[in-house]
Write a protein that holds these residues in place. Structure first.
Motif, PDB file in Angstrom:
ATOM      1  N   ALA A   7       0.918  -1.097  -0.181  1.00  0.00           N
ATOM      2  CA  ALA A   7       0.415  -0.149   0.126  1.00  0.00           C
ATOM      3  C   ALA A   7       0.893   1.107   0.107  1.00  0.00           C
ATOM      4  CB  ALA A   7      -0.884   0.326   0.891  1.00  0.00           C
ATOM      5  N   ALA A   8       1.584   1.178   0.690  1.00  0.00           N
ATOM      6  CA  ALA A   8       3.006   2.746   1.179  1.00  0.00           C
ATOM      7  C   ALA A   8       3.843   2.792  -0.447  1.00  0.00           C
ATOM      8  CB  ALA A   8       3.784   2.446   1.703  1.00  0.00           C
ATOM      9  N   GLU A   9       4.067   1.876  -1.166  1.00  0.00           N
ATOM     10  CA  GLU A   9       4.185   1.675  -2.476  1.00  0.00           C
ATOM     11  C   GLU A   9       3.452   1.963  -4.121  1.00  0.00           C
ATOM     12  OE1 GLU A   9       7.964  -0.147  -2.560  1.00  0.00           O
ATOM     13  OE2 GLU A   9       8.517   0.109  -0.788  1.00  0.00           O
ATOM     14  N   GLY A  10       2.096   1.466  -2.797  1.00  0.00           N
ATOM     15  CA  GLY A  10       1.445   2.030  -4.274  1.00  0.00           C
ATOM     16  C   GLY A  10       1.296   0.529  -5.515  1.00  0.00           C
ATOM     17  N   LEU A  11       2.125  -0.727  -4.523  1.00  0.00           N
ATOM     18  CA  LEU A  11       1.801  -1.561  -5.534  1.00  0.00           C
ATOM     19  C   LEU A  11       0.405  -2.676  -5.474  1.00  0.00           C
ATOM     20  CD1 LEU A  11       5.462  -3.206  -4.180  1.00  0.00           C
ATOM     21  CD2 LEU A  11       4.776  -1.196  -6.436  1.00  0.00           C
ATOM     22  N   GLN A  12       0.352  -4.144  -6.577  1.00  0.00           N
ATOM     23  CA  GLN A  12      -0.490  -4.468  -5.738  1.00  0.00           C
ATOM     24  C   GLN A  12      -0.231  -5.634  -6.146  1.00  0.00           C
ATOM     25  OE1 GLN A  12      -3.688  -3.422  -9.074  1.00  0.00           O
ATOM     26  NE2 GLN A  12      -3.863  -1.514  -8.539  1.00  0.00           N
ATOM     27  N   GLY A  13      -1.132  -6.630  -5.557  1.00  0.00           N
ATOM     28  CA  GLY A  13      -0.371  -7.907  -5.962  1.00  0.00           C
ATOM     29  C   GLY A  13      -1.611  -8.871  -4.964  1.00  0.00           C
ATOM     30  N   GLU A  14      -1.928 -10.240  -4.970  1.00  0.00           N
ATOM     31  CA  GLU A  14      -2.276 -11.476  -4.355  1.00  0.00           C
ATOM     32  C   GLU A  14      -0.914 -11.917  -3.111  1.00  0.00           C
ATOM     33  OE1 GLU A  14      -4.626 -15.213  -5.181  1.00  0.00           O
ATOM     34  OE2 GLU A  14      -4.322 -14.082  -6.708  1.00  0.00           O
ATOM     35  N   LEU A  15      -1.812 -11.429  -2.602  1.00  0.00           N
ATOM     36  CA  LEU A  15      -0.248 -12.205  -1.188  1.00  0.00           C
ATOM     37  C   LEU A  15      -1.629 -13.168  -0.390  1.00  0.00           C
ATOM     38  CD1 LEU A  15       0.756  -8.603   0.578  1.00  0.00           C
ATOM     39  CD2 LEU A  15       1.413 -10.170  -0.921  1.00  0.00           C
ATOM     40  N   ARG A  16      -1.000 -14.034   0.022  1.00  0.00           N
ATOM     41  CA  ARG A  16      -1.603 -15.088   1.013  1.00  0.00           C
ATOM     42  C   ARG A  16      -0.307 -15.849   1.821  1.00  0.00           C
ATOM     43  NH1 ARG A  16      -4.208 -19.179  -3.790  1.00  0.00           N
ATOM     44  NH2 ARG A  16      -5.201 -17.418  -4.628  1.00  0.00           N
ATOM     45  N   VAL A  17      -1.086 -16.146   2.852  1.00  0.00           N
ATOM     46  CA  VAL A  17      -0.411 -17.185   3.541  1.00  0.00           C
ATOM     47  C   VAL A  17      -0.911 -18.655   3.645  1.00  0.00           C
ATOM     48  CG1 VAL A  17      -0.128 -17.144   6.151  1.00  0.00           C
ATOM     49  CG2 VAL A  17      -0.446 -15.044   5.249  1.00  0.00           C
ATOM     50  N   ALA A  18      -0.092 -19.731   3.978  1.00  0.00           N
ATOM     51  CA  ALA A  18      -0.262 -20.493   3.511  1.00  0.00           C
ATOM     52  C   ALA A  18       0.473 -21.476   4.236  1.00  0.00           C
ATOM     53  CB  ALA A  18      -0.571 -21.191   1.911  1.00  0.00           C
ATOM     54  N   ASP A  19       0.531 -22.962   4.355  1.00  0.00           N
ATOM     55  CA  ASP A  19       1.188 -23.063   4.771  1.00  0.00           C
ATOM     56  C   ASP A  19       2.398 -24.296   3.301  1.00  0.00           C
ATOM     57  OD1 ASP A  19       2.709 -26.696   5.134  1.00  0.00           O
ATOM     58  OD2 ASP A  19       0.975 -27.263   6.284  1.00  0.00           O
ATOM     59  N   PHE A  20       3.624 -23.747   2.840  1.00  0.00           N
ATOM     60  CA  PHE A  20       4.330 -24.753   1.907  1.00  0.00           C
ATOM     61  C   PHE A  20       4.433 -25.777   1.655  1.00  0.00           C
ATOM     62  CE2 PHE A  20       8.083 -25.834   4.758  1.00  0.00           C
ATOM     63  CZ  PHE A  20       8.729 -24.427   4.819  1.00  0.00           C
ATOM     64  N   ILE A  21       3.853 -27.127   2.384  1.00  0.00           N
ATOM     65  CA  ILE A  21       3.949 -27.994   2.339  1.00  0.00           C
ATOM     66  C   ILE A  21       2.440 -28.430   1.343  1.00  0.00           C
ATOM     67  CG2 ILE A  21       3.692 -30.655   3.623  1.00  0.00           C
ATOM     68  CD1 ILE A  21       5.037 -29.689   5.745  1.00  0.00           C
ATOM     69  N   HIS A  22       1.825 -27.563   1.209  1.00  0.00           N
ATOM     70  CA  HIS A  22       0.184 -27.813   0.953  1.00  0.00           C
ATOM     71  C   HIS A  22      -0.014 -26.331   0.695  1.00  0.00           C
ATOM     72  CE1 HIS A  22      -0.518 -31.658   2.844  1.00  0.00           C
ATOM     73  NE2 HIS A  22      -0.066 -30.737   4.205  1.00  0.00           N
ATOM     74  N   LEU A  23       0.219 -26.296  -0.841  1.00  0.00           N
ATOM     75  CA  LEU A  23       0.483 -24.834  -1.662  1.00  0.00           C
ATOM     76  C   LEU A  23      -0.492 -24.978  -2.134  1.00  0.00           C
ATOM     77  CD1 LEU A  23       3.527 -24.940  -2.985  1.00  0.00           C
ATOM     78  CD2 LEU A  23       2.822 -23.748  -1.850  1.00  0.00           C
ATOM     79  N   PRO A  24      -1.781 -22.785  -2.024  1.00  0.00           N
ATOM     80  CA  PRO A  24      -3.068 -23.708  -2.735  1.00  0.00           C
ATOM     81  C   PRO A  24      -3.127 -23.512  -4.235  1.00  0.00           C
ATOM     82  CG  PRO A  24      -1.847 -21.992  -1.447  1.00  0.00           C
ATOM     83  CD  PRO A  24      -0.845 -23.005  -1.348  1.00  0.00           C
TER      84      PRO A  24
END
Length: 148
Positions: A7-24
């Motif tokens: 937000a501070a840098e005016g960027l857009q992206g999809e950020l997710r929090v997930a378990d890397f053993i089971h990638l969504p």
């Protein structure tokens, strides 16, 4: 933190929090995956499962950049053996107090990428601390693998 920074840098992206053993993500979703010393904080068995999961989400010919700590790191010998091959209670080197780390040897890397991968590059990098009175080596691997 990442959302605030975007937000501070005016960027857009999809950020997710997930378990890397089971990638969504669906099979074959990505061209390139980066691990910058995250998996090295997990036991080897978890890393094996995660590398298989990374392979699943990569397109054929997709690349994986893997950057774990090396067993030649000073912090490796400055800790105690923990469960799953990790080193715990690290009391010396550049990773003092960081938590658990699996320090990889070359043989570990070859095991990790033995099925379904073509290794394109394995580099070992060492940095020597010159201001400390004792020997202090920061060592890591830079691995680039391709899904076959």
């Amino acid at each position: 933190f990442a959302r605030k920074r975007f937000a501070a840098e005016g960027l857009q992206g999809e950020l997710r929090v997930a378990d890397f053993i089971h990638l969504p993500f669906p099979d074959g979703e990505f061209d390139f995956v980066i691990d910058r010393e995250a998996l090295t904080c997990s036991p080897f068995e978890d890393s094996q499962q995660t590398v298989a999961e990374v392979r699943r989400v990569l397109k054929p010919g997709g690349k994986f950049f893997f950057n774990p700590y090396s067993d030649r790191h000073s912090s490796h010998v400055a800790g105690k053996p923990g469960p799953g091959g990790v080193t715990v209670d690290i009391s010396g080197g550049t990773l003092t107090g960081i938590g658990q780390i699996f320090f990889y040897g070359k043989r570990d890397l070859l095991r990790l990428f033995e099925t379904g991968w073509k290794l394109l590059s394995i580099r070992h990098v060492e940095y020597m601390e010159e201001l400390e009175p004792q020997y202090n080596c920061h060592a890591e691997w830079i691995v680039i693998a391709e899904k076959i």
